[in-house]
Design an enzyme around this catalytic site. Structure first.
Site, PDB file in Angstrom:
ATOM      1  N   ARG A  98      -6.350  16.337   3.494  1.00  0.00           N
ATOM      2  CA  ARG A  98      -5.283  15.342   3.683  1.00  0.00           C
ATOM      3  C   ARG A  98      -3.976  15.865   3.061  1.00  0.00           C
ATOM      4  O   ARG A  98      -3.231  15.115   2.446  1.00  0.00           O
ATOM      5  CB  ARG A  98      -5.672  13.995   3.068  1.00  0.00           C
ATOM      6  CG  ARG A  98      -5.055  12.810   3.783  1.00  0.00           C
ATOM      7  CD  ARG A  98      -5.247  11.505   3.015  1.00  0.00           C
ATOM      8  NE  ARG A  98      -4.840  10.369   3.838  1.00  0.00           N
ATOM      9  CZ  ARG A  98      -4.352   9.242   3.359  1.00  0.00           C
ATOM     10  NH1 ARG A  98      -4.191   9.061   2.078  1.00  0.00           N
ATOM     11  NH2 ARG A  98      -4.009   8.267   4.173  1.00  0.00           N
ATOM     12  N   ASP A 131      -6.431   4.522  -5.909  1.00  0.00           N
ATOM     13  CA  ASP A 131      -7.091   5.262  -4.824  1.00  0.00           C
ATOM     14  C   ASP A 131      -7.390   6.691  -5.265  1.00  0.00           C
ATOM     15  O   ASP A 131      -6.812   7.209  -6.228  1.00  0.00           O
ATOM     16  CB  ASP A 131      -6.155   5.268  -3.604  1.00  0.00           C
ATOM     17  CG  ASP A 131      -6.906   5.340  -2.288  1.00  0.00           C
ATOM     18  OD1 ASP A 131      -8.088   5.723  -2.287  1.00  0.00           O
ATOM     19  OD2 ASP A 131      -6.287   5.017  -1.250  1.00  0.00           O
ATOM     20  N   MET A 132      -8.262   7.373  -4.535  1.00  0.00           N
ATOM     21  CA  MET A 132      -8.631   8.768  -4.813  1.00  0.00           C
ATOM     22  C   MET A 132      -9.106   9.317  -3.476  1.00  0.00           C
ATOM     23  O   MET A 132     -10.209   9.018  -3.051  1.00  0.00           O
ATOM     24  CB  MET A 132      -9.758   8.747  -5.845  1.00  0.00           C
ATOM     25  CG  MET A 132     -10.057  10.041  -6.541  1.00  0.00           C
ATOM     26  SD  MET A 132     -11.004  11.189  -5.557  1.00  0.00           S
ATOM     27  CE  MET A 132     -11.470  12.375  -6.777  1.00  0.00           C
ATOM     28  N   ASN A 133      -8.239  10.109  -2.832  1.00  0.00           N
ATOM     29  CA  ASN A 133      -8.461  10.352  -1.411  1.00  0.00           C
ATOM     30  C   ASN A 133      -8.973  11.722  -1.005  1.00  0.00           C
ATOM     31  O   ASN A 133      -8.820  12.101   0.150  1.00  0.00           O
ATOM     32  CB  ASN A 133      -7.161  10.061  -0.646  1.00  0.00           C
ATOM     33  CG  ASN A 133      -7.124   8.605  -0.198  1.00  0.00           C
ATOM     34  OD1 ASN A 133      -8.130   8.086   0.270  1.00  0.00           O
ATOM     35  ND2 ASN A 133      -5.996   7.951  -0.359  1.00  0.00           N
ATOM     36  N   ASP A 137     -12.900   1.801   4.293  1.00  0.00           N
ATOM     37  CA  ASP A 137     -11.694   1.731   5.126  1.00  0.00           C
ATOM     38  C   ASP A 137     -12.004   1.109   6.481  1.00  0.00           C
ATOM     39  O   ASP A 137     -11.093   0.683   7.193  1.00  0.00           O
ATOM     40  CB  ASP A 137     -11.118   3.136   5.336  1.00  0.00           C
ATOM     41  CG  ASP A 137     -10.189   3.540   4.193  1.00  0.00           C
ATOM     42  OD1 ASP A 137      -9.856   2.687   3.368  1.00  0.00           O
ATOM     43  OD2 ASP A 137      -9.798   4.722   4.144  1.00  0.00           O
ATOM     44  N   ASP A 178       0.840  -1.204   0.000  1.00  0.00           N
ATOM     45  CA  ASP A 178       0.000   0.000   0.000  1.00  0.00           C
ATOM     46  C   ASP A 178       0.872   1.251   0.000  1.00  0.00           C
ATOM     47  O   ASP A 178       2.053   1.225  -0.374  1.00  0.00           O
ATOM     48  CB  ASP A 178      -0.981  -0.068   1.193  1.00  0.00           C
ATOM     49  CG  ASP A 178      -2.285   0.655   0.917  1.00  0.00           C
ATOM     50  OD1 ASP A 178      -2.319   1.895   1.059  1.00  0.00           O
ATOM     51  OD2 ASP A 178      -3.272  -0.008   0.542  1.00  0.00           O
ATOM     52  N   ASP A 179       0.326   2.335   0.452  1.00  0.00           N
ATOM     53  CA  ASP A 179       0.926   3.666   0.417  1.00  0.00           C
ATOM     54  C   ASP A 179       2.306   3.692   1.093  1.00  0.00           C
ATOM     55  O   ASP A 179       2.564   2.924   2.024  1.00  0.00           O
ATOM     56  CB  ASP A 179      -0.037   4.605   1.164  1.00  0.00           C
ATOM     57  CG  ASP A 179       0.176   6.059   0.831  1.00  0.00           C
ATOM     58  OD1 ASP A 179       1.170   6.377   0.173  1.00  0.00           O
ATOM     59  OD2 ASP A 179      -0.664   6.861   1.256  1.00  0.00           O
ATOM     60  N   LYS A 221      -4.102  -1.014  -6.825  1.00  0.00           N
ATOM     61  CA  LYS A 221      -5.180  -0.461  -5.998  1.00  0.00           C
ATOM     62  C   LYS A 221      -5.198   1.020  -6.331  1.00  0.00           C
ATOM     63  O   LYS A 221      -4.292   1.758  -5.949  1.00  0.00           O
ATOM     64  CB  LYS A 221      -4.881  -0.706  -4.518  1.00  0.00           C
ATOM     65  CG  LYS A 221      -5.875  -0.033  -3.580  1.00  0.00           C
ATOM     66  CD  LYS A 221      -5.519  -0.322  -2.128  1.00  0.00           C
ATOM     67  CE  LYS A 221      -6.401   0.446  -1.168  1.00  0.00           C
ATOM     68  NZ  LYS A 221      -6.020   0.187   0.228  1.00  0.00           N
ATOM     69  N   CYS A 225     -10.804   2.309  -5.437  1.00  0.00           N
ATOM     70  CA  CYS A 225     -10.812   2.711  -4.031  1.00  0.00           C
ATOM     71  C   CYS A 225     -10.878   4.230  -4.012  1.00  0.00           C
ATOM     72  O   CYS A 225     -10.245   4.889  -4.837  1.00  0.00           O
ATOM     73  CB  CYS A 225      -9.523   2.226  -3.365  1.00  0.00           C
ATOM     74  SG  CYS A 225      -9.291   2.832  -1.684  1.00  0.00           S
TER      75      CYS A 225
HETATM   76  C1  GLA Z   1      -7.013   5.366   1.604  1.00  0.00           C
HETATM   77  C2  GLA Z   1      -7.361   3.914   1.372  1.00  0.00           C
HETATM   78  C3  GLA Z   1      -6.645   3.055   2.373  1.00  0.00           C
HETATM   79  C4  GLA Z   1      -5.166   3.258   2.234  1.00  0.00           C
HETATM   80  C5  GLA Z   1      -4.823   4.719   2.399  1.00  0.00           C
HETATM   81  C6  GLA Z   1      -3.370   4.979   2.091  1.00  0.00           C
HETATM   82  O1  GLA Z   1      -7.526   5.816   2.788  1.00  0.00           O
HETATM   83  O2  GLA Z   1      -8.749   3.728   1.427  1.00  0.00           O
HETATM   84  O3  GLA Z   1      -6.989   1.699   2.215  1.00  0.00           O
HETATM   85  O4  GLA Z   1      -4.770   2.799   0.971  1.00  0.00           O
HETATM   86  O5  GLA Z   1      -5.603   5.542   1.547  1.00  0.00           O
HETATM   87  O6  GLA Z   1      -3.016   6.299   2.233  1.00  0.00           O
END
Ligand code: GLA
Length: 713
Positions: free
Chosen positions: A422, A457-459, A526, A345-346, A455, A504
């Protein structure tokens, strides 16, 4: 009987699906009018609905407030318009003139009706598309608008379709609401008179509501009753307006964009609205969900027949603290558990040590991965797993080399703040060079390292959504961002046919039929607390199938709720979707690792039922439980019953769970206990699952049809 038929005398078009019919007609004014949507009809039966319009009985009424296929702004219509246009001279109304129709066969088993129109005077062509499938009751609809003139036409609203229900005494609306880490909370409430608007103004589908609705007359249950539902295939801002009028009607209109956004159509330009699929079912909310699941599997997902692998994800174990030795150690433990796809992941790139820096700089951090990612990818492959990687291509931290180089690439307005969420800003994917940049580094990353899974993502949500370089940019970006996002994913998939993608957005912020048509699974939330997940998964599963729903087993106390529930309970809840593991395996005891490995093996024995089976919900998540879900093989040869009980209560009877969809003449053997049950007992009387005593008790009952000794049906 043909799937699309036409009665020239009455002008009635009839679309037929295996169990439903949809009828419409172009009326005397040239407008496409709705006639019927419900149980299956013959053309002659549908023609009964083609009665002359009843004149309004007062000068305050206009055209009937519901009942058009695409209500336009214009004339004496006072409901929410699906099409609202402003021509170059300031004229706003649209007047229908029919120009023809086409009946197409876009693919084997699919038929499409295209009704073509133009404005009587102004240069706008409109076509209404209806697509039906041989083995499915879902009708896909969308609208295409084309500027045939020499000046820009502004679409203030350009919905995909409007759906109309038959008159009923009462109406009820089912939909989901939520927030980050609490998505998909199902609500079922009386439909208010007036307009109920479900919308996302965030530039993304959103955690807060999801673009689908179900409507019933207030009398449907899980297993009985008519339900009309609709779901929009769009991953940007959207709006669905449900209307209930005093004349006892209800309907809805929906499409891309929220109120206040507009879409300029340049001369010759065409806008294709996203698909807005509708479904009528008779068999309660359960039948509606099953029909949506079948549709997603048959017509939406790119690789529906695959069994999704058991994955491991490092996020909850390591946070941003990833490096090669740590990931190697986790990968070794994950492989020993039976994991098939290892996802880092990140935290693997640039200066990413927290959420404050590095987003946008997509090269492996040299201090953490001195030899790049290849040694880790090789190790994961050597361990027999596929390798997956977290990316967030649409975002940038201001503290990044990318932002220092291209501060103009983010959504922004001149003289306005650039609000961070964020600590990040949104890259303007509507800009060609931004989308091309993302595609270039993504395709190279996947190719160079042999990456099997992303994965994506878009946060954060949009803010200050401006595109100052283009005069009409802040109107265009709401759709072009999403279109370019889709195009980047489509190009990547075309380049790397083996690549699989998880959608995600901070969990379930971008789950819809649009993104699911180009991804393989979704991270539903999450929030990995197993108790909270039961209701999140219940809401998710109203429309989207378990085959798409990634669910991890993580450590306790849970990081969101501080709740501790047994490992077995956590597994049994996650087994209702695409099982994943997200705990810190370095901290799992030998006992937990052994129990985990056994449960992973158990999941592998039944996942074909979860991922490709038919869902029944014998008991929803109404109280302390038990809650039960059942997945049955399409040929009814096997079934899996998952039961979760939060708390027992003295004096509350233990009730058997009545199964559904079994072969009535057969007997089924419990694969664990060997006990054999008659299907009629299981469905008519029920099964009392063996639940261990105490709180957070769960069971997975795998039933296999006995080949011999069939009894008479
Ligand atoms: C989001 C995703 C998490 C994780 C974080 C990483 O919140 O939903 O699962 O990947 O980013 O920063």
């Amino acid at each position: 009987m043909p799937v699309i038929s036409f009665a020239p005398d009455s002008g009635v078009w009839l679309l037929s699906t295996p169990r439903t019919s949809y009828a419409l007609r172009i009326d005397e004014t040239g407008a496409p009018c709705h006639l019927a949507w419900g149980p299956r009809l013959t053309l002659a039966e549908a023609e009964e609905f083609a009665t002359p319009p009843v004149p309004a009985d007062s000068s305050f009424e206009g055209r009937p407030p519901s009942g058009e296929e695409l209500p336009v702004d214009g004339g004496t219509r006072y409901g929410p318009p699906s099409l609202q246009v402003r021509f170059a001279d300031g004229t706003r109304a649209f007047e229908w003139e029919t120009t023809g129709h086409r009946v197409l066969e876009p693919a084997p088993g699919e038929s499409e009706l295209v009704l073509e129109f133009r404005d009587r005077h102004y240069p706008l062509a409109v076509s209404l598309h209806y697509r039906v499938h041989d083995h499915c009751d879902v009708i896909e609809r969308w609208t295409v608008l084309r500027n045939t003139g020499a000046e820009t036409v502004v679409l203030q609203r350009a919905d995909s379709a409007a759906w109309t229900l038959p008159p009923r005494d009462d109406y009820r609306l089912s939909h989901v609401t939520g927030q980050w880490a609490a998505e998909s909370q199902l609500h079922r409430e009386r439909l208010a008179f007036g307009e109920t608007v479900l919308t996302s103004r965030r530039g993304v589908t959103s955690h807060h509501t999801n673009p689908w609705v179900m409507l019933d007359a207030g009398d449907a249950t899980e297993d009985h009753g008519q339900v009309w539902s609709a779901a929009l295939a769009w991953s940007g801002s959207w709006r669905v307006t449900v209307q209930r009028t005093p004349d006892g009607r209800a309907g809805l209109t929906g499409g891309a964009g929220h109120e206040g956004t507009a879409l300029p159509l340049a001369p010759g330009e065409e806008f294709t609205a996203p698909r807005f699929a509708g479904l009528h079912t008779d068999g309660g909310f359960g039948a509606a969900s099953r029909a949506w699941h079948a549709h997603v599997l048959a017509h939406v997902l790119p690789h529906p027949d695959e069994l999704r692998p058991v994955l491991y994800n490092s996020w909850e174990a390591t946070g941003f603290d990833v490096d090669e030795p740590g990931q190697r150690a986790l990968a070794g433990r994950a492989a020993a558990l039976g994991v098939e796809l290892y996802v880092m992941d990140d935290g693997w790139f640039g200066a990413r040590r927290s959420d404050r820096a590095g987003l946008g700089d997509w090269t492996p951090s040299p201090d953490r991965f001195p030899d790049g990612l290849t040694p880790l990818v090789r190790e994961v492959h050597r361990l027999g797993m596929r390798f997956g990687l977290w990316v967030e291509p649409e975002m940038v931290n201001p503290d990044s080399d990318l932002y220092r180089l291209h501060p103009d690439w983010v959504l922004h307005f001149p003289h306005r703040a650039r609000t961070e969420l964020r600590h990040q800003l949104v890259l303007n994917f509507a800009r060609r060079e931004v989308a091309d940049w993302a595609y270039d580094w993504l395709t190279a990353l996947v190719a160079d390292h042999g990456i099997d899974f992303l994965k994506w993502d878009m946060n954060r949500a949009f803010s200050e959504a401006g595109w100052p370089d283009r005069t009409d940019g802040s109107d265009r970006l709401w759709t072009e961002y999403t279109r370019n996002l889709y195009a980047v994913i489509d190009r990547l998939r075309a380049d790397h046919p083996g690549l699989r993608i998880e959608t995600c957005s901070g969990g379930g912020g971008r789950v819809d039929l649009g993104i699911l048509s180009r991804t393989d699974q979704a991270w539903a939330s999450d929030n990995t607390d197993a108790a909270d997940r039961i209701s999140i998964q219940h809401g998710y599963g109203q429309i989207y199938p378990a085959r798409t729903m990634a669910a991890w087993v993580t450590d306790v106390p849970n990081q969101f709720t501080a709740r501790s529930v047994p490992l077995r309970f956590r597994f049994h809840v996650a087994m209702a979707g695409v099982l994943g593991i997200g705990g810190d395996l370095g901290r799992w005891s030998d006992g937990e690792l052994a129990e985990g490995a056994a449960l992973v093996a158990e999941y592998k024995r039944v996942r074909h039922l979860v991922q490709h089976g038919v869902l029944h919900r014998p008991r929803g998540p109404v109280d302390d439980g038990p809650t039960a879900v059942q997945y049955t093989a399409p040929d009814r040869s096997e079934a899996l019953l998952l039961v979760w009980r939060r708390a027992p209560h003295r004096g509350r009877p233990r009730l058997p769970v009545r199964l559904a969809g079994l072969d009535p003449a057969a007997r089924y053997r419990d694969a664990r206990t060997g006990k054999v049950h008659h299907a009629k007992v299981l469905t008519g009387y029920g099964l009392l699952p063996e639940l261990p005593p105490g709180d957070w008790s769960s069971a997975a009952v795998h039933l296999v049809r006995e080949p011999e000794r069939r009894t008479a049906p």
